[in-house]
Scaffold this motif. Sequence first.
Motif, mmCIF file in Angstrom:
data_model
loop_
_atom_site.group_PDB
_atom_site.id
_atom_site.type_symbol
_atom_site.label_atom_id
_atom_site.label_comp_id
_atom_site.label_asym_id
_atom_site.label_seq_id
_atom_site.Cartn_x
_atom_site.Cartn_y
_atom_site.Cartn_z
ATOM 1 N N ASP A 92 -21.471 -37.203 -69.613
ATOM 2 C CA ASP A 92 -21.702 -36.989 -71.042
ATOM 3 C C ASP A 92 -20.631 -36.150 -71.716
ATOM 4 O O ASP A 92 -20.722 -35.880 -72.914
ATOM 5 C CB ASP A 92 -23.065 -36.319 -71.257
ATOM 6 C CG ASP A 92 -24.212 -37.135 -70.677
ATOM 7 O OD1 ASP A 92 -24.061 -38.370 -70.622
ATOM 8 O OD2 ASP A 92 -25.224 -36.531 -70.276
ATOM 9 N N ALA A 93 -19.618 -35.695 -70.939
ATOM 10 C CA ALA A 93 -18.542 -34.847 -71.473
ATOM 11 C C ALA A 93 -19.103 -33.574 -72.098
ATOM 12 O O ALA A 93 -18.631 -33.107 -73.139
ATOM 13 C CB ALA A 93 -17.695 -35.617 -72.480
ATOM 14 N N GLU A 94 -20.125 -32.987 -71.455
ATOM 15 C CA GLU A 94 -20.750 -31.757 -71.937
ATOM 16 C C GLU A 94 -20.647 -30.671 -70.868
ATOM 17 O O GLU A 94 -20.713 -30.945 -69.673
ATOM 18 C CB GLU A 94 -22.219 -32.000 -72.277
ATOM 19 C CG GLU A 94 -22.441 -32.942 -73.439
ATOM 20 C CD GLU A 94 -23.921 -33.103 -73.755
ATOM 21 O OE1 GLU A 94 -24.732 -32.369 -73.144
ATOM 22 O OE2 GLU A 94 -24.265 -33.951 -74.591
ATOM 23 N N SER A 95 -20.494 -29.412 -71.325
ATOM 24 C CA SER A 95 -20.462 -28.274 -70.408
ATOM 25 C C SER A 95 -21.879 -27.819 -70.094
ATOM 26 O O SER A 95 -22.794 -27.958 -70.915
ATOM 27 C CB SER A 95 -19.655 -27.129 -71.018
ATOM 28 O OG SER A 95 -18.317 -27.541 -71.245
ATOM 29 N N ALA A 142 -17.535 -26.932 -66.890
ATOM 30 C CA ALA A 142 -16.980 -27.385 -68.163
ATOM 31 C C ALA A 142 -16.333 -28.750 -67.985
ATOM 32 O O ALA A 142 -15.592 -28.978 -67.022
ATOM 33 C CB ALA A 142 -15.944 -26.383 -68.676
ATOM 34 N N ALA A 143 -16.605 -29.648 -68.907
ATOM 35 C CA ALA A 143 -16.025 -30.992 -68.840
ATOM 36 C C ALA A 143 -14.554 -30.953 -69.230
ATOM 37 O O ALA A 143 -14.147 -30.211 -70.127
ATOM 38 C CB ALA A 143 -16.788 -31.937 -69.763
ATOM 39 N N ILE A 144 -13.744 -31.742 -68.548
ATOM 40 C CA ILE A 144 -12.344 -31.978 -68.930
ATOM 41 C C ILE A 144 -12.318 -33.304 -69.668
ATOM 42 O O ILE A 144 -12.651 -34.346 -69.096
ATOM 43 C CB ILE A 144 -11.431 -32.028 -67.697
ATOM 44 C CG1 ILE A 144 -11.486 -30.695 -66.949
ATOM 45 C CG2 ILE A 144 -9.993 -32.341 -68.104
ATOM 46 C CD1 ILE A 144 -10.710 -30.716 -65.640
ATOM 47 N N VAL A 145 -11.954 -33.256 -70.939
ATOM 48 C CA VAL A 145 -12.138 -34.409 -71.817
ATOM 49 C C VAL A 145 -10.795 -34.927 -72.311
ATOM 50 O O VAL A 145 -9.932 -34.153 -72.737
ATOM 51 C CB VAL A 145 -13.033 -34.044 -73.019
ATOM 52 C CG1 VAL A 145 -13.233 -35.241 -73.937
ATOM 53 C CG2 VAL A 145 -14.379 -33.517 -72.530
ATOM 54 N N ALA A 171 -14.953 -37.885 -70.481
ATOM 55 C CA ALA A 171 -14.723 -36.907 -69.415
ATOM 56 C C ALA A 171 -13.919 -37.543 -68.295
ATOM 57 O O ALA A 171 -14.228 -38.649 -67.842
ATOM 58 C CB ALA A 171 -16.048 -36.379 -68.883
ATOM 59 N N VAL A 172 -12.861 -36.852 -67.870
ATOM 60 C CA VAL A 172 -12.047 -37.318 -66.743
ATOM 61 C C VAL A 172 -12.164 -36.369 -65.560
ATOM 62 O O VAL A 172 -11.500 -36.561 -64.547
ATOM 63 C CB VAL A 172 -10.567 -37.455 -67.158
ATOM 64 C CG1 VAL A 172 -10.415 -38.505 -68.239
ATOM 65 C CG2 VAL A 172 -9.992 -36.120 -67.631
ATOM 66 N N GLY A 173 -13.000 -35.340 -65.688
ATOM 67 C CA GLY A 173 -13.183 -34.380 -64.606
ATOM 68 C C GLY A 173 -13.981 -33.181 -65.098
ATOM 69 O O GLY A 173 -14.599 -33.219 -66.171
ATOM 70 N N ALA A 174 -13.968 -32.102 -64.306
ATOM 71 C CA ALA A 174 -14.737 -30.909 -64.683
ATOM 72 C C ALA A 174 -14.126 -29.676 -64.023
ATOM 73 O O ALA A 174 -13.458 -29.761 -62.981
ATOM 74 C CB ALA A 174 -16.197 -31.060 -64.267
ATOM 75 N N PHE A 209 -5.588 -29.227 -68.119
ATOM 76 C CA PHE A 209 -5.802 -30.220 -67.064
ATOM 77 C C PHE A 209 -5.872 -31.636 -67.647
ATOM 78 O O PHE A 209 -5.472 -32.598 -66.991
ATOM 79 C CB PHE A 209 -7.074 -29.887 -66.291
ATOM 80 C CG PHE A 209 -6.983 -28.591 -65.533
ATOM 81 C CD1 PHE A 209 -6.311 -28.529 -64.330
ATOM 82 C CD2 PHE A 209 -7.551 -27.432 -66.040
ATOM 83 C CE1 PHE A 209 -6.216 -27.338 -63.629
ATOM 84 C CE2 PHE A 209 -7.455 -26.240 -65.355
ATOM 85 C CZ PHE A 209 -6.780 -26.190 -64.144
ATOM 86 N N ALA A 210 -6.382 -31.738 -68.880
ATOM 87 C CA ALA A 210 -6.392 -33.049 -69.531
ATOM 88 C C ALA A 210 -4.970 -33.536 -69.791
ATOM 89 O O ALA A 210 -4.663 -34.718 -69.617
ATOM 90 C CB ALA A 210 -7.168 -32.973 -70.845
#
Length: 610
Positions: free
Chosen positions: A301-304, A316-319, A324-327, A352-353
């Motif tokens: 969901d791209a949510e922290s 925390a989401a990496i967006v 989201a491509v990671g966390a 990181f994004a």
Amino acid sequence: MSQEALRDVLEAIADGREVDSAQVHRLREHDAATADLIEQVTDRMTRLRRRDNEFAAVIAMTHDLVAQRSGSLLQSIVDRAHELLGSDMTYVSAFDRAERSFVVRAVKGAVSPDFLGMVVPPGVGIATRVVDTMAPIWVDNYFEAEGFPHDARIDDILVDEQVYSILGVPLIANQRILGVLFVADRRMRRYSPEDISLARSFADHAAVVIEQSKLVGDLHSATRKAQAVADDVRRASALHEDLTRLVAGGSDPETVAQALAQALGRRIAVVDADAELLAGESTLLDGGAELQRALSKATRDAESVSLADGRVDYVAAIVVQQSAVGALLVERNERALTKWDQRSIERSGIAFALLRMQQRAEDLAEERIRGELAHELIDAHGNRAYAIERVRTRGMSTAKPWSLAHFTTNADDAERVLRALRKSPELLVTQTNGVFWALAAQCAAPQRIAQAFQTLGARQPLTVTADGSSLVTLLDEVDAVRGARAFLSSMGESHGVFSADAFAPYTVMFSGDGARAGAFISASIQPILDWDAKRSTELFETLLASLDEQGSVTGIGRRLGVHANTVRQRLDRISQLLSSGWQLPDARFRLETAVRLEAARRSMRTHSSL
């Protein structure tokens, strides 16, 4: 002469000047290998300079915005974007949330005096669509584009500017639109995924720093508590700038993760969208079901997510582009994370994004080049000599064995199949409307294709292959492979792997018409095939052995491992099923052709099923 040319080329590289292609050509006449290396070095230097310029522009913008140079915030964004994206005109329209209108606040490259300050009313223009979708919107021809209402005054201004193509990218902070960054060109420009990704990254970065700068400015007159909050904001901005500098300097994810962990005073872990560790502390992943749910929510969901207990305090989401491509996983300690800590962690995800986008951009560029090479090699009307030279410059030997495979899929599945095949870096793959060609050096392309379809859980379609002792000799087989696939398809084959060589004589004999070949087989030996199918006998194998052994009963029996009496019985049955006179020269030739063709088809079917 070669030493002089080499010295001139090296001096150009050292001075950062463009290398004279004539010099490289002269050098190639004496030392082709060195010329190849020079071309690879210049290509690499060009890409590195471009990357340095891009990151330098982002960092310079950060300095400008954090410093809040008087009256220059939006103009600084526009200037940097104009430099970075290479457009004819770049501008920012600020969004008035109450009026739902847009006002052009800064512009670079405009010629009309009416452009700056132009107001876009609610409900019209590309800007409104960007707000509604919160995603990039682009058009190749603004005046012929449909899907949004036009405004006559705005269209007149754009006519004066001779604007043709437009890309609009939202400036988003905390899921709120601050404005739209526009890239406009006075020509037809198809904005590539890289253009859009870079513009979006730039806009996201600018929106974050604008928001933080605004917060810092608003807190100047605040109380002591507000001053503490401002200090947190400055620390977060400094952290964000430090991480961005590391990214711009070419640091890997592990280095950036260590810098973030040191700034937070906590261990962290960085994972991809599949929760695989990319950098940081692996033990943080051992968090049980609650952590797995938090990771799933962040990457889905791209949510922290804050966790109530356990080793991990915050995920925390990496967006990238709202996906989201990671966390980021942050360790728990005795001090609770403040909301500003959490925001700093979320902002750090941008670093990181950027790394992920950089890697993805390189991967996409590599995939595009490999696809272009495959297309140029297969295209009989193109410059194959130039394509072969490009293969050499990429460090791939053209003198060693190569293999080729050709198949067709449903057009709807083509992209999914293409992505699976491009995971094999040794393959050069191209496809158009589901028609695939794959080439591979020093490896078997059919095996890679079979593995890809197995991974997708799909049955491999009819595939025709060819091998060559070199790339040049392999390309001579392209027409034969194409003809063999069409021939087999019209014979009713839809699956299996077949060699073009096995069917070359029959393709010529039947003018590539597989339906005629199938009808010929049926007319010649269908009674034999039907008899075997109904009774599970081996009359066809006996007939094939008879042709090979020139009718010798002893030879047939030895080959099939059966008694001579059994052979005689089978031959009698064959004579009864076939038309009389089948052993006469002309009839025998026609019969043998049908038998050999059917045997080739059976052999390749058996091989493809192993």
